[in-house]
Write a protein that holds these residues in place. Structure first.
Motif, PDB file in Angstrom:
ATOM      1  N   GLU A 165       9.198   0.038   2.650  1.00  0.00           N
ATOM      2  CA  GLU A 165       9.410   0.799   1.626  1.00  0.00           C
ATOM      3  C   GLU A 165       9.431   2.484   2.257  1.00  0.00           C
ATOM      4  O   GLU A 165      10.410   3.214   2.309  1.00  0.00           O
ATOM      5  CB  GLU A 165       8.882   1.188   0.320  1.00  0.00           C
ATOM      6  CG  GLU A 165       9.097   2.357  -0.423  1.00  0.00           C
ATOM      7  CD  GLU A 165       8.186   2.395  -1.691  1.00  0.00           C
ATOM      8  OE1 GLU A 165       8.243   3.213  -2.330  1.00  0.00           O
ATOM      9  OE2 GLU A 165       7.062   1.819  -1.777  1.00  0.00           O
ATOM     10  N   LEU A 166       8.392   2.707   2.935  1.00  0.00           N
ATOM     11  CA  LEU A 166       8.152   3.626   3.854  1.00  0.00           C
ATOM     12  C   LEU A 166       9.299   4.052   4.992  1.00  0.00           C
ATOM     13  O   LEU A 166       9.525   5.196   5.612  1.00  0.00           O
ATOM     14  CB  LEU A 166       6.903   3.885   4.463  1.00  0.00           C
ATOM     15  CG  LEU A 166       5.594   4.062   3.284  1.00  0.00           C
ATOM     16  CD1 LEU A 166       4.200   3.988   4.093  1.00  0.00           C
ATOM     17  CD2 LEU A 166       5.989   5.321   2.597  1.00  0.00           C
ATOM     18  N   GLN A 167       9.538   2.806   5.893  1.00  0.00           N
ATOM     19  CA  GLN A 167      10.342   2.633   6.690  1.00  0.00           C
ATOM     20  C   GLN A 167      11.964   3.298   6.414  1.00  0.00           C
ATOM     21  O   GLN A 167      12.386   3.868   7.063  1.00  0.00           O
ATOM     22  CB  GLN A 167      10.386   1.280   7.523  1.00  0.00           C
ATOM     23  CG  GLN A 167       9.073   1.096   8.226  1.00  0.00           C
ATOM     24  CD  GLN A 167       9.262   1.321   9.965  1.00  0.00           C
ATOM     25  OE1 GLN A 167      10.140   0.937  10.366  1.00  0.00           O
ATOM     26  NE2 GLN A 167       8.296   2.543  10.190  1.00  0.00           N
ATOM     27  N   ALA A 168      12.112   2.501   5.309  1.00  0.00           N
ATOM     28  CA  ALA A 168      13.304   2.774   4.624  1.00  0.00           C
ATOM     29  C   ALA A 168      13.680   4.122   4.165  1.00  0.00           C
ATOM     30  O   ALA A 168      14.916   4.647   4.506  1.00  0.00           O
ATOM     31  CB  ALA A 168      13.616   1.827   3.482  1.00  0.00           C
ATOM     32  N   GLY A 170      12.278   6.707   6.313  1.00  0.00           N
ATOM     33  CA  GLY A 170      12.044   7.484   7.232  1.00  0.00           C
ATOM     34  C   GLY A 170      10.834   8.064   7.378  1.00  0.00           C
ATOM     35  O   GLY A 170      10.555   9.079   7.920  1.00  0.00           O
ATOM     36  N   MET A 171       9.915   7.286   6.632  1.00  0.00           N
ATOM     37  CA  MET A 171       8.495   8.068   6.785  1.00  0.00           C
ATOM     38  C   MET A 171       7.432   7.432   7.782  1.00  0.00           C
ATOM     39  O   MET A 171       7.733   6.087   7.851  1.00  0.00           O
ATOM     40  CB  MET A 171       8.117   7.889   5.220  1.00  0.00           C
ATOM     41  CG  MET A 171       8.644   8.952   4.505  1.00  0.00           C
ATOM     42  SD  MET A 171       8.031   8.645   2.706  1.00  0.00           S
ATOM     43  CE  MET A 171       6.802   9.726   2.627  1.00  0.00           C
ATOM     44  N   PRO A 172       6.511   7.951   8.428  1.00  0.00           N
ATOM     45  CA  PRO A 172       5.626   6.942   9.199  1.00  0.00           C
ATOM     46  C   PRO A 172       4.934   5.969   8.841  1.00  0.00           C
ATOM     47  O   PRO A 172       4.653   6.246   7.526  1.00  0.00           O
ATOM     48  CB  PRO A 172       4.700   8.155   9.587  1.00  0.00           C
ATOM     49  CG  PRO A 172       4.679   9.135   8.749  1.00  0.00           C
ATOM     50  CD  PRO A 172       5.869   9.208   8.170  1.00  0.00           C
ATOM     51  N   ALA A 173       4.567   4.855   9.103  1.00  0.00           N
ATOM     52  CA  ALA A 173       4.223   3.568   8.737  1.00  0.00           C
ATOM     53  C   ALA A 173       3.229   2.748   9.747  1.00  0.00           C
ATOM     54  O   ALA A 173       3.989   2.636  10.622  1.00  0.00           O
ATOM     55  CB  ALA A 173       5.360   2.810   7.961  1.00  0.00           C
ATOM     56  N   ASP A 174       2.288   2.290   9.536  1.00  0.00           N
ATOM     57  CA  ASP A 174       1.574   1.358  10.121  1.00  0.00           C
ATOM     58  C   ASP A 174       0.864   0.232   9.336  1.00  0.00           C
ATOM     59  O   ASP A 174       0.221   0.504   8.331  1.00  0.00           O
ATOM     60  CB  ASP A 174       0.201   2.214  10.774  1.00  0.00           C
ATOM     61  CG  ASP A 174      -0.566   1.328  11.697  1.00  0.00           C
ATOM     62  OD1 ASP A 174      -1.132   0.220  11.235  1.00  0.00           O
ATOM     63  OD2 ASP A 174      -0.889   1.823  12.909  1.00  0.00           O
ATOM     64  N   PHE A 175       1.445  -0.768   9.671  1.00  0.00           N
ATOM     65  CA  PHE A 175       1.160  -2.088   8.790  1.00  0.00           C
ATOM     66  C   PHE A 175      -0.535  -2.324   8.538  1.00  0.00           C
ATOM     67  O   PHE A 175      -0.813  -2.458   7.410  1.00  0.00           O
ATOM     68  CB  PHE A 175       1.538  -3.398   9.135  1.00  0.00           C
ATOM     69  CG  PHE A 175       1.530  -4.614   8.639  1.00  0.00           C
ATOM     70  CD1 PHE A 175       2.180  -4.882   7.465  1.00  0.00           C
ATOM     71  CD2 PHE A 175       0.463  -5.304   8.811  1.00  0.00           C
ATOM     72  CE1 PHE A 175       2.103  -6.061   6.649  1.00  0.00           C
ATOM     73  CE2 PHE A 175       0.102  -6.413   7.964  1.00  0.00           C
ATOM     74  CZ  PHE A 175       0.994  -6.832   6.955  1.00  0.00           C
ATOM     75  N   ASP A 176      -1.098  -2.127   9.557  1.00  0.00           N
ATOM     76  CA  ASP A 176      -2.672  -2.377   9.459  1.00  0.00           C
ATOM     77  C   ASP A 176      -3.186  -1.234   8.631  1.00  0.00           C
ATOM     78  O   ASP A 176      -4.163  -1.650   7.966  1.00  0.00           O
ATOM     79  CB  ASP A 176      -3.224  -2.413  10.842  1.00  0.00           C
ATOM     80  CG  ASP A 176      -2.775  -3.620  11.453  1.00  0.00           C
ATOM     81  OD1 ASP A 176      -2.429  -4.913  11.144  1.00  0.00           O
ATOM     82  OD2 ASP A 176      -2.820  -3.432  12.886  1.00  0.00           O
TER      83      ASP A 176
END
Length: 231
Positions: A165-168, A170-176
């Protein structure tokens, strides 16, 4: 057909809001995203420096400022979806970021915040014909709702959904980081003193870990049709 109240509770990042929005639009009901309301209060607290260095809330100061917080929803004419307004400012994007996500559970655990927002939610749904999702809708806000759904999914699935959702957007996202946030929110939500997250005795359990959006929407519509015909 008689209008009913639909309460959808469950863990964070289960897709509750998406399914609730879709159902409301399909059946012509009012949709209320209660999670967005707690996120809006969290954003207000962040903007006013109401968190201590350890992440705890400056509760006394926030309580004094609560009368200054006005939360409403405005329909976006282009998308047909409701957007969250904080004091007449659209904050839909800001409240979905990881900073708000990582601070919302301590805010939602505060009794005076829950009391204020629950009262507002009950006013919104007093005439029925409403789909409301959150953590305590079927247990606290509308214990007499004609249809109660409790949604769950595995931690990894939920973290991946939030990441995507964050990637879509265009927001920063780190899975861990997101997975850790999901686990922390689960713990706080289920262990808080006031209105902890739990399945109402008469709620229908839905594990949507391996369901497509289309499959869960069909399932939910079937539950609605059954409940409304029995009301």
């Amino acid at each position: 057909m008689k209008k009913i109240t639909i309460a959808i509770d469950g863990y964070s990042s289960c897709g509750k809001s998406t399914m609730a929005k879709d159902l409301a639009r399909k059946i012509g009901y009012v949709y209320v995203d209660t999670g967005a309301m707690y996120r809006a209060v969290t954003l207000f607290a962040l903007r006013h420096s109401l968190f201590n260095a350890d992440g705890t809330v400056k509760a006394e100061q926030l309580e004094k400022l609560m009368p200054e917080i006005n939360i409403s929803f405005r329909l976006n004419a282009e998308t047909g979806l409701p957007e969250t307004m904080l004091n007449e400012e659209c904050v839909e994007k800001e409240i979905r970021g990881i900073e708000v996500s990582s601070h919302v559970s301590p805010i939602a655990a505060l009794p005076f915040v829950r009391k204020a927002l629950v009262a507002q939610q009950q006013r919104m749904g007093k005439d029925k014909g409403v789909v409301m999702d959150g953590r305590d809708i079927g247990t606290t806000v509308f214990p007499d709702a004609e249809l109660k759904i409790f949604v769950t999914a595995s931690t990894d699935v939920r973290a991946q959904r939030r990441y995507d959702e964050l990637q879509a957007k265009g927001m920063p996202a780190d899975f861990d980081v997101i997975r850790k946030n999901v686990e922390e929110r689960d713990y706080i939500d289920t262990h808080r003193e006031v209105s902890p997250l739990r399945k109402a005795d008469d709620a229908i359990l839905l594990d949507n870990s391996h369901l497509t959006i289309e499959e869960q929407n069909k399932w939910l519509l079937d539950q609605f049709q059954k409940a409304s015909s029995e009301a």
